[in-house]
Design an enzyme around this catalytic site. Structure first.
Site, PDB file in Angstrom:
ATOM      1  N   ILE A 158       2.583   5.732  13.412  1.00  0.00           N
ATOM      2  CA  ILE A 158       2.399   4.707  12.588  1.00  0.00           C
ATOM      3  C   ILE A 158       3.312   4.715  11.435  1.00  0.00           C
ATOM      4  O   ILE A 158       3.854   3.726  10.997  1.00  0.00           O
ATOM      5  CB  ILE A 158       0.682   4.939  12.132  1.00  0.00           C
ATOM      6  N   ASP A 187       7.743  14.307   5.327  1.00  0.00           N
ATOM      7  CA  ASP A 187       7.165  14.662   6.617  1.00  0.00           C
ATOM      8  C   ASP A 187       7.558  16.319   7.003  1.00  0.00           C
ATOM      9  O   ASP A 187       8.682  16.641   6.767  1.00  0.00           O
ATOM     10  CB  ASP A 187       7.612  13.819   7.541  1.00  0.00           C
ATOM     11  N   ASP A 224     -11.223   4.690  12.122  1.00  0.00           N
ATOM     12  CA  ASP A 224     -12.732   4.219  12.307  1.00  0.00           C
ATOM     13  C   ASP A 224     -13.558   5.492  12.923  1.00  0.00           C
ATOM     14  O   ASP A 224     -14.762   5.162  13.021  1.00  0.00           O
ATOM     15  CB  ASP A 224     -12.459   2.891  13.278  1.00  0.00           C
ATOM     16  N   GLU A 225     -12.851   6.398  13.315  1.00  0.00           N
ATOM     17  CA  GLU A 225     -13.730   7.525  13.962  1.00  0.00           C
ATOM     18  C   GLU A 225     -14.642   8.101  13.141  1.00  0.00           C
ATOM     19  O   GLU A 225     -15.606   8.794  13.407  1.00  0.00           O
ATOM     20  CB  GLU A 225     -12.547   8.428  14.492  1.00  0.00           C
ATOM     21  N   TYR A 247     -11.566  16.415  14.458  1.00  0.00           N
ATOM     22  CA  TYR A 247     -10.747  15.425  13.754  1.00  0.00           C
ATOM     23  C   TYR A 247     -11.312  14.896  12.805  1.00  0.00           C
ATOM     24  O   TYR A 247     -10.864  14.249  11.653  1.00  0.00           O
ATOM     25  CB  TYR A 247      -9.905  14.628  15.158  1.00  0.00           C
ATOM     26  N   SER A 256     -12.709  15.937   9.705  1.00  0.00           N
ATOM     27  CA  SER A 256     -11.710  16.153   8.897  1.00  0.00           C
ATOM     28  C   SER A 256     -11.215  15.139   8.049  1.00  0.00           C
ATOM     29  O   SER A 256     -10.718  14.973   6.881  1.00  0.00           O
ATOM     30  CB  SER A 256     -10.511  17.162   9.379  1.00  0.00           C
ATOM     31  N   LYS A 257     -10.924  13.873   9.044  1.00  0.00           N
ATOM     32  CA  LYS A 257     -10.662  12.652   7.988  1.00  0.00           C
ATOM     33  C   LYS A 257     -11.767  12.077   7.244  1.00  0.00           C
ATOM     34  O   LYS A 257     -11.549  11.501   6.131  1.00  0.00           O
ATOM     35  CB  LYS A 257     -10.325  11.468   9.171  1.00  0.00           C
ATOM     36  N   GLY A 267     -17.989  15.886  23.609  1.00  0.00           N
ATOM     37  CA  GLY A 267     -18.472  15.260  22.442  1.00  0.00           C
ATOM     38  C   GLY A 267     -17.667  13.744  22.336  1.00  0.00           C
ATOM     39  O   GLY A 267     -17.630  13.237  21.480  1.00  0.00           O
TER      40      GLY A 267
HETATM   41  P1  NAD Z   1       0.967  11.082  14.087  1.00  0.00           P
HETATM   42  O1  NAD Z   1       0.467  12.352  14.635  1.00  0.00           O
HETATM   43  O2  NAD Z   1       2.050  10.234  15.167  1.00  0.00           O
HETATM   44  O3  NAD Z   1       1.919  11.392  12.778  1.00  0.00           O
HETATM   45  C1  NAD Z   1       1.442  12.455  11.956  1.00  0.00           C
HETATM   46  C2  NAD Z   1       2.945  12.891  11.046  1.00  0.00           C
HETATM   47  O4  NAD Z   1       2.494  13.523  10.101  1.00  0.00           O
HETATM   48  C3  NAD Z   1       3.878  13.406  11.818  1.00  0.00           C
HETATM   49  O5  NAD Z   1       5.065  12.719  11.435  1.00  0.00           O
HETATM   50  C4  NAD Z   1       3.652  14.820  11.394  1.00  0.00           C
HETATM   51  O6  NAD Z   1       5.065  15.624  11.314  1.00  0.00           O
HETATM   52  C5  NAD Z   1       3.363  14.847   9.956  1.00  0.00           C
HETATM   53  N1  NAD Z   1       2.573  16.039   9.404  1.00  0.00           N
HETATM   54  C6  NAD Z   1       1.634  16.565  10.053  1.00  0.00           C
HETATM   55  N2  NAD Z   1       1.312  17.479   9.217  1.00  0.00           N
HETATM   56  C7  NAD Z   1       1.937  17.454   8.031  1.00  0.00           C
HETATM   57  C8  NAD Z   1       2.123  18.202   6.845  1.00  0.00           C
HETATM   58  N3  NAD Z   1       1.139  19.246   6.776  1.00  0.00           N
HETATM   59  N4  NAD Z   1       2.830  17.708   6.079  1.00  0.00           N
HETATM   60  C9  NAD Z   1       3.423  16.670   5.949  1.00  0.00           C
HETATM   61  N5  NAD Z   1       3.698  15.925   7.000  1.00  0.00           N
HETATM   62  C10 NAD Z   1       2.835  16.431   8.186  1.00  0.00           C
HETATM   63  O7  NAD Z   1       0.073  10.224  13.544  1.00  0.00           O
HETATM   64  P2  NAD Z   1      -0.312   8.752  13.824  1.00  0.00           P
HETATM   65  O8  NAD Z   1      -0.880   8.334  14.883  1.00  0.00           O
HETATM   66  O9  NAD Z   1       0.979   7.858  13.336  1.00  0.00           O
HETATM   67  O10 NAD Z   1      -1.446   8.507  12.468  1.00  0.00           O
HETATM   68  C11 NAD Z   1      -0.966   8.444  11.248  1.00  0.00           C
HETATM   69  C12 NAD Z   1      -2.149   8.316  10.189  1.00  0.00           C
HETATM   70  O11 NAD Z   1      -2.826   7.271  10.660  1.00  0.00           O
HETATM   71  C13 NAD Z   1      -2.955   9.554  10.302  1.00  0.00           C
HETATM   72  O12 NAD Z   1      -3.609   9.825   9.137  1.00  0.00           O
HETATM   73  C14 NAD Z   1      -4.202   9.130  11.205  1.00  0.00           C
HETATM   74  O13 NAD Z   1      -5.404   9.537  10.830  1.00  0.00           O
HETATM   75  C15 NAD Z   1      -4.278   7.672  10.966  1.00  0.00           C
HETATM   76  N6  NAD Z   1      -4.909   6.679  12.152  1.00  0.00           N
HETATM   77  C16 NAD Z   1      -4.222   6.897  13.184  1.00  0.00           C
HETATM   78  C17 NAD Z   1      -4.441   5.823  14.238  1.00  0.00           C
HETATM   79  C18 NAD Z   1      -3.838   5.797  15.797  1.00  0.00           C
HETATM   80  O14 NAD Z   1      -4.381   5.009  16.502  1.00  0.00           O
HETATM   81  N7  NAD Z   1      -3.037   6.424  15.822  1.00  0.00           N
HETATM   82  C19 NAD Z   1      -5.821   4.939  14.089  1.00  0.00           C
HETATM   83  C20 NAD Z   1      -5.999   4.841  12.617  1.00  0.00           C
HETATM   84  C21 NAD Z   1      -5.806   5.928  11.708  1.00  0.00           C
HETATM   85  O1  DAU Z   2      -9.871   5.152  16.561  1.00  0.00           O
HETATM   86  C1  DAU Z   2      -8.717   5.598  16.063  1.00  0.00           C
HETATM   87  C2  DAU Z   2      -8.033   6.901  16.634  1.00  0.00           C
HETATM   88  O2  DAU Z   2      -7.454   6.430  17.703  1.00  0.00           O
HETATM   89  C3  DAU Z   2      -7.292   7.639  15.566  1.00  0.00           C
HETATM   90  O3  DAU Z   2      -7.627   8.052  14.507  1.00  0.00           O
HETATM   91  C4  DAU Z   2      -6.671   8.724  16.285  1.00  0.00           C
HETATM   92  O4  DAU Z   2      -5.804   9.362  15.591  1.00  0.00           O
HETATM   93  C5  DAU Z   2      -5.757   8.390  17.703  1.00  0.00           C
HETATM   94  O5  DAU Z   2      -5.653   9.622  18.437  1.00  0.00           O
HETATM   95  C6  DAU Z   2      -6.889   7.516  18.462  1.00  0.00           C
HETATM   96  O6  DAU Z   2      -8.029   8.475  19.107  1.00  0.00           O
HETATM   97  P1  DAU Z   2      -8.680   8.480  20.305  1.00  0.00           P
HETATM   98  O7  DAU Z   2      -9.198   9.625  20.746  1.00  0.00           O
HETATM   99  O8  DAU Z   2      -9.488   7.260  20.581  1.00  0.00           O
HETATM  100  O9  DAU Z   2      -7.211   8.064  21.148  1.00  0.00           O
HETATM  101  P2  DAU Z   2      -6.527   8.572  22.643  1.00  0.00           P
HETATM  102  O10 DAU Z   2      -5.353   7.979  22.971  1.00  0.00           O
HETATM  103  O11 DAU Z   2      -6.351  10.004  22.570  1.00  0.00           O
HETATM  104  O12 DAU Z   2      -7.599   8.284  23.593  1.00  0.00           O
HETATM  105  C7  DAU Z   2      -8.074   7.095  23.963  1.00  0.00           C
HETATM  106  C8  DAU Z   2      -9.240   7.061  25.064  1.00  0.00           C
HETATM  107  O13 DAU Z   2      -8.654   7.313  26.310  1.00  0.00           O
HETATM  108  C9  DAU Z   2     -10.352   7.969  24.570  1.00  0.00           C
HETATM  109  O14 DAU Z   2     -11.611   7.376  24.976  1.00  0.00           O
HETATM  110  C10 DAU Z   2     -10.144   9.080  25.515  1.00  0.00           C
HETATM  111  C11 DAU Z   2      -9.323   8.796  26.778  1.00  0.00           C
HETATM  112  N1  DAU Z   2      -8.297   9.411  27.194  1.00  0.00           N
HETATM  113  C12 DAU Z   2      -7.341   9.945  26.397  1.00  0.00           C
HETATM  114  C13 DAU Z   2      -6.353  10.790  27.106  1.00  0.00           C
HETATM  115  C14 DAU Z   2      -5.055  11.436  26.163  1.00  0.00           C
HETATM  116  C15 DAU Z   2      -8.359   9.695  28.703  1.00  0.00           C
HETATM  117  O15 DAU Z   2      -9.194   9.192  29.465  1.00  0.00           O
HETATM  118  N2  DAU Z   2      -7.505  10.426  29.194  1.00  0.00           N
HETATM  119  C16 DAU Z   2      -6.425  11.035  28.490  1.00  0.00           C
HETATM  120  O16 DAU Z   2      -5.663  11.824  29.053  1.00  0.00           O
END
Ligand code: NAD
Ligand code: DAU
Length: 351
Positions: free
Chosen positions: A16, A37, A134-135, A158, A161-162, A291
């Site tokens: 993101i 980063d 939203d988690e 996770y 911690s958020k 969980g």
């Molecule tokens: P990501 O794992 O793709 O990227 C995380 C980035 O943070 C990486 O570039 C990593 O190198 C950097 N990072 C990790 N630890 C670090 C540290 N100690 N110091 C500096 N940089 C560090 O994550 P994402 O999916 O892009 O999520 C970004 C943010 O959005 C997170 O805070 C996550 O909780 C939040 N978020 C993600 C989702 C989702 O669907 N992916 C949804 C809602 C919120």
């Molecule tokens: O809701 C926002 C969150 O969405 C973010 O805060 C997190 O950073 C992001 O990783 C994401 O969390 P989820 O756990 O929902 O995403 P993930 O892609 O890991 O899993 C999506 C759903 O699919 C979940 O119900 C678990 C399931 N899953 C996931 C994986 C990796 C599977 O069934 N098989 C898999 O191999």
């Protein structure tokens, strides 16, 4: 060159964060955008090749937990705004190694807050934006949506911690007058998504004719949002969100995992010229996530009513765009799935 504002974006080399950095660099030539980063396994400078030479962009490699380094960085740049995305983001990894999530997500956030507090003698015109999930609200039953007033009930390391980091951000406002804003977003999808997450993992495995791992019965529900819509929401909230407020961001787009995987299989069959139904045969139901939250669904009406933001893409259109991107960027995919990824994959799925 003189910039009107210095903006720090943390985690800008991640999924993101790279979309947020790209958007800010392109839309705000008057801002100097500093991307901080650590480049963990999830961070990749390839995600930003197209803007890396922009005059208003600077990349700095560093750890948000390193207090001395962070303090110096804030002193040097005198940031006007912070958009904090750096985090450990994968729920499965938080189950096997919770401490890394405490360190980056909790201690890292507080380290940034401390640096901002020490530099911002005059808080007016400043903004600390925490990008959250939203988690933190826990898991829904069949009915209802998460709103901004839903009680926190995090259920994985996770999300705990958020939630802790959200609480610290709000506590800094209440205690020290820190000018904060927060958003809690649902599941994102789109380009540069690391293939440990469901959608890019499924695309990658179909491409390689490998089993598609579906946890449990595949009945868990997520609300999916196109990542560029999230980046646009972050832009709107950073500039127009009311100080101290929280905004929920979501796609109004709930999908059962198994229905989503079926849709992806069908899109992939058609893009790869495979006979209809071929990829569905790769689906493999495996042991459930510990969980495992059942259902997430966001009520994003506050953001829509107050700031006029809405998702721009229909899910099917967004998924097709995403599949096209992965097929056109196979070297990116091969690069990020080589090395450590193979160890993670074997340990997580094959042991
Ligand atoms: P990501 O794992 O793709 O990227 C995380 C980035 O943070 C990486 O570039 C990593 O190198 C950097 N990072 C990790 N630890 C670090 C540290 N100690 N110091 C500096 N940089 C560090 O994550 P994402 O999916 O892009 O999520 C970004 C943010 O959005 C997170 O805070 C996550 O909780 C939040 N978020 C993600 C989702 C989702 O669907 N992916 C949804 C809602 C919120
Ligand atoms: O809701 C926002 C969150 O969405 C973010 O805060 C997190 O950073 C992001 O990783 C994401 O969390 P989820 O756990 O929902 O995403 P993930 O892609 O890991 O899993 C999506 C759903 O699919 C979940 O119900 C678990 C399931 N899953 C996931 C994986 C990796 C599977 O069934 N098989 C898999 O191999």
């Amino acid at each position: 060159m003189n910039f009107e504002k210095n903006i720090l974006i943390t985690g800008g080399a991640g999924f993101i964060g790279s979309h947020v950095v790209r958007r800010f660099v392109k839309h705000y030539a008057n801002y100097r955008v500093v991307n901080l980063d650590k480049l963990t396994y999830a961070g990749n400078l390839e995600n930003l090749r197209d803007i890396e030479d922009s005059e208003n962009y600077r990349f700095i490699k560093g750890d948000i937990c390193d207090a001395g380094f962070i303090q110096k960085l804030f002193e040097e740049y005198q940031f006007d705004g912070v958009i904090h995305l750096a985090a450990e983001s994968h729920v499965d990894r938080s189950i096997s190694n919770p401490m890394a999530f405490v360190e980056t997500n909790v201690i890292g956030t507080v380290t940034l807050l401390n640096a901002a507090k020490s530099i911002w003698k005059e808080m007016s015109g400043k903004r600390f934006y925490h990008v959250s999930t939203d988690e933190v609200y826990g898991s829904l039953g069949d009915e209802g949506l998460f709103t901004e007033s839903t009680s926190y009930d995090p259920k994985s390391p996770y999300s705990a911690s958020k939630a802790a980091s959200d609480h610290f951000v709000r506590a800094y406002q209440n205690t020290y007058g820190m000018p904060i804003v927060l958003s809690n977003c649902s599941n994102n999808y789109g380009s540069y998504h690391f293939p440990e997450k469901l959608i890019p993992l499924t695309i990658n495995n179909i491409k390689n004719n490998e089993a598609i791992p579906v946890y449990g019965k595949g009945e868990n529900i997520r609300d999916w949002l196109f990542v560029e819509d999230h980046a646009r929401a972050i832009d709107v909230i950073f500039h127009e969100g009311k100080e101290g407020e929280t905004y929920n961001i979501g796609g109004f787009n709930e999908w059962k995992n198994i229905d989503l995987v079926h849709l992806l299989c069908d899109i992939m069959d058609s893009k790869l010229g495979r006979e209809a139904g071929t990829s569905r045969k790769l689906i493999s139901y495996i042991k459930d996530r510990a969980g495992h939250d059942m259902r997430y669904a966001i009520d994003a009406s506050k953001l829509k009513d107050e700031l006029g933001w809405e998702p721009s893409l229909q899910f099917e259109e967004g998924l097709e765009k995403t599949v096209d991107w992965y097929l056109a960027n196979q070297s990116w995919l091969e690069d990020v799935t080589s090395g450590d990824y193979q160890n993670y994959y074997k340990e997580h799925y094959q042991s």
